[in-house]
Write a protein that holds these residues in place. Structure first.
Motif, short mmCIF file in Angstrom:
data_model
loop_
_atom_site.label_atom_id
_atom_site.label_comp_id
_atom_site.label_asym_id
_atom_site.label_seq_id
_atom_site.Cartn_x
_atom_site.Cartn_y
_atom_site.Cartn_z
N SER A 166 -5.93 4.32 -79.94
CA SER A 166 -6.52 5.62 -79.58
C SER A 166 -5.46 6.66 -79.27
N ARG A 167 -4.32 6.24 -78.75
CA ARG A 167 -3.24 7.19 -78.50
C ARG A 167 -2.63 7.70 -79.80
N ALA A 168 -2.66 6.84 -80.82
CA ALA A 168 -2.07 7.23 -82.11
C ALA A 168 -3.08 7.86 -83.05
N ASP A 169 -4.37 7.57 -82.85
CA ASP A 169 -5.40 8.04 -83.78
C ASP A 169 -6.66 8.37 -82.99
N LYS A 170 -7.13 9.61 -83.12
CA LYS A 170 -8.29 10.06 -82.34
C LYS A 170 -9.63 9.63 -82.95
N THR A 171 -9.60 8.84 -84.03
CA THR A 171 -10.85 8.44 -84.67
C THR A 171 -11.39 7.10 -84.15
N VAL A 172 -10.77 6.53 -83.13
CA VAL A 172 -11.23 5.26 -82.57
C VAL A 172 -12.58 5.46 -81.90
N GLN A 173 -13.52 4.61 -82.26
CA GLN A 173 -14.88 4.69 -81.73
C GLN A 173 -15.25 3.39 -81.00
N SER A 174 -16.22 3.51 -80.10
CA SER A 174 -16.72 2.35 -79.38
C SER A 174 -18.23 2.48 -79.23
N GLU A 175 -18.94 1.38 -79.40
CA GLU A 175 -20.39 1.38 -79.24
C GLU A 175 -20.83 0.00 -78.79
N VAL A 176 -22.03 -0.06 -78.22
CA VAL A 176 -22.61 -1.33 -77.81
C VAL A 176 -23.78 -1.63 -78.74
N TYR A 177 -23.71 -2.76 -79.43
CA TYR A 177 -24.75 -3.16 -80.36
C TYR A 177 -25.34 -4.49 -79.89
N LYS A 178 -26.60 -4.44 -79.47
CA LYS A 178 -27.30 -5.64 -78.98
C LYS A 178 -26.50 -6.35 -77.89
N GLY A 179 -25.93 -5.56 -77.00
CA GLY A 179 -25.20 -6.10 -75.87
C GLY A 179 -23.75 -6.46 -76.14
#
Length: 583
Positions: A166-179
């Motif tokens: 994330s420090r090198a690339d701002k496209t990092v995503q996070s999500e919760v899928y079915k826990g």
């Protein structure tokens, strides 16, 4: 007073000794238990588990699953047991090179990032049934599941990795899928061109770079069958991780509950440290064509001399057949001990019918078989299936024999049958139609028949004056010895075959004996390959082999011989055993 206190001192001394002995026994038993459970020699009986737990993440339609069921460090420790002290540093360096190659261009280091938490299973699955179809622009889809023996360390690894990304690339995503938390890089909105097909980098992930949509997840819990799960998942896209979670929740979707998967591995009963499962593509064929195989399972175990693999080929039919042999066929007595390649079994006619049926569904394999036959047919000028295979119902052996010329010679030994005399007469007719001469002579007290052709040979004299000479070239040589018919491509090869029975044949060769000792006694014959001696021959015959060697170079560099035997069929599942003898 001294006398009356002596028994008490003795009792105290005995009590102390007994306590000490019991303590030593307890320590010894504990030490023996620790050694017996941690010694790498345990891997000779198989890994800690028999089937991959990660199969619950994989679709039952996935084309390929490959699993290693042992911690890589234990595998390296086993290798260290069998090499000499001088070779240990080299063996360690080879393992280090493999680890580096697998993580090439990933910014990961095995010792720092993976070793602190990795468990006893690494499973790689190709998830896209059309993974080899670039015409639609589809990328290779893969799911890598690595078991964790330290959930906190593996969670920390993922957290640290994505913080760095994330420090090198701002496209990092996070999500919760079915826990389950998924981390990945967001794909660019612009449609990208499909990646070009790059040369295979040895022991690397596809294209040797992580895909732009690389995604990870950590899963802890239980499967539908109640098994504990503690895995770190790596995938080529977040959609593959979502599918993996769906497969875990719905037992009817995942590979572990596939009938073919279960049927195949029920037949593989030896200890194993790795396995593979392939869903074979099913061509659209009319109903009257032969049934094609549905799937193939391979289980690999460790032998003190190399690797021992069992295979199970699952078809839709329910045939059962027992092995036909309990010892090597006697036809091998006419195969010279120096032969680098040999095939020996019984009933060539039925074997060829089964083989033709099996390879007909795969164009590439069919071409390979046709090419192998074409070379021999070109030399002998016959149609092997029609003119020879059809009458061989007893023992037979086919082998390559080293030749003084640049090209290798062939030897074919077949047990005579009721149809053999008629078949040989037909071969003579074919020879006459090609204007070959048929002559007889004596070699090692045996009557020999040769099909020859007169040709001209040009030589240069001292003053470079071209001189032509008439020479006789043998197109084929035949002899009847006892109950066997022997065919060779040269007089030199026939001499070697006749001499083998007297001075030492392949079946008496120590290397051959070692190569078959790990195989089941009840079998259908042998396919034997001395790799160092025949490597150049097969590289010429199979251009793709060089690429395969490059992909698994450590294995091919240490391969000494390869021996294959089939061991019958059980309820439509054809079984075979493969022994890879390693240096």
């Amino acid at each position: 007073m001294v006398i009356c206190h002596l028994p008490m001192k003795l009792r105290s001394l005995f009590s102390f000794l007994i306590a000490g002995v019991l303590a030593l026994l307890a320590l010894g038993a504990g030490g023996f238990y620790w050694l017996s459970t941690h010694t790498p020699l345990n891997l000779l009986a198989g890994g800690p588990t028999t089937t991959p737990a990660a199969a619950v993440f994989v679709s039952k339609e996935a084309p390929l699953l490959v699993s290693m069921l042992v911690n890589p460090d234990r595998l390296e420790a086993l290798r260290q047991v069998f090499v000499t002290p001088k070779e240990r540093s080299l063996a360690h360096a080879e393992f280090e090179q493999i680890k580096k190659s697998l993580l090439a261009n990933t910014d990961l280091d095995y010792s720092r990032d993976i070793q602190p938490w990795i468990g006893d299973e690494i499973t790689l699955a190709l998830t896209n049934p059309d993974f080899d179809d670039r015409s639609k622009g589809e990328q290779t889809g893969f799911l890598l599941a690595v078991s964790s023996q330290n959930a906190d360390r593996s969670q920390q690894f993922l957290k640290s990795y994505w913080q760095k990304q994330s420090r090198a690339d701002k496209t990092v995503q996070s999500e919760v899928y079915k826990g389950v938390q998924l981390n990945y890089k967001k794909l660019p909105t612009a449609k990208q061109k499909p990646a070009p097909i790059l040369p295979l980098n040895p022991l690397s992930l596809p294209n040797s770079n992580l895909p732009s949509s690389f995604a990870t997840a950590a899963i802890r819990g239980r499967s539908a069958s109640g098994n504990n799960l503690n895995f770190v998942l790596f995938a080529s896209s977040p959609n593959i991780l979502r599918d993996a979670i769906n497969n875990l929740e719905a037992a009817n979707l995942n590979l572990s509950n596939s009938p073919n998967y279960q049927k195949a591995f029920q037949q593989l009963d030896r200890g194993r440290i790795a396995l593979a499962f392939v869903n074979l593509p099913q061509p659209a064929t009319p109903q009257n064509l032969p049934v094609s195989p549905n799937s193939l399972a391979v289980a690999i175990g460790v032998n003190r001399r190399g690797l021992l693999a069992q295979t199970a080929l699952v078809t839709s039919r329910e045939n059962t057949a027992s092995p036909t042999l309990s010892e090597p066929v006697l036809a091998l007595q006419y195969i010279p001990s120096a032969s680098p390649f040999a095939v020996a079994s019984t009933d060539l006619r039925n074997f060829w019918a089964d083989l033709s049926s099996a390879v007909s569904a795969n164009a590439e394999v069919s071409k390979l078989v046709d090419r192998a036959l074409g070379d021999i047919q070109q030399v002998w000028g016959v149609n092997l299936p029609q003119d020879i295979f059809n009458w061989v119902q007893g023992e037979y052996a086919l082998a390559v024999v080293p030749s003084s010329s640049n090209s290798a010679d062939w030897v074919f030994v077949a047990e005579t049958s009721a149809d053999s005399a008629k078949a040989i007469d037909k071969l003579d007719e074919i020879a006459r139609s090609k204007e070959y001469s048929i002559g007889s002579f004596t070699l090692r007290n045996q009557k020999i028949t040769a099909w020859t052709q007169l040709t001209t040979s040009s030589n240069h004299g001292k003053e470079n004056n071209r001189q032509s000479a008439i020479v006789t070239e043998a197109k084929g040589v035949r002899a009847t010895v006892g109950k066997y018919e022997i065919f060779t491509t040269s007089v030199e090869a026939m001499d070697a075959a006749l001499k083998a029975a007297e001075t030492g044949s392949l079946v008496a060769n120590q290397d051959f004996q070692i190569s078959i000792e790990a195989l089941p006694l009840a079998n259908d014959g042998y396919f034997y390959l001395d790799w160092p001696s025949s490597r150049s021959i097969w590289e010429k015959q199979i251009p793709l082999l060089r690429l395969i060697e490059l992909s698994a170079r450590p294995l091919f560099d240490h391969l000494r011989s390869l021996t294959v035997t089939s061991t019958g069929e059980v309820a439509g599942t054809r079984k075979a055993t493969i022994f890879m003898r390693l240096n």
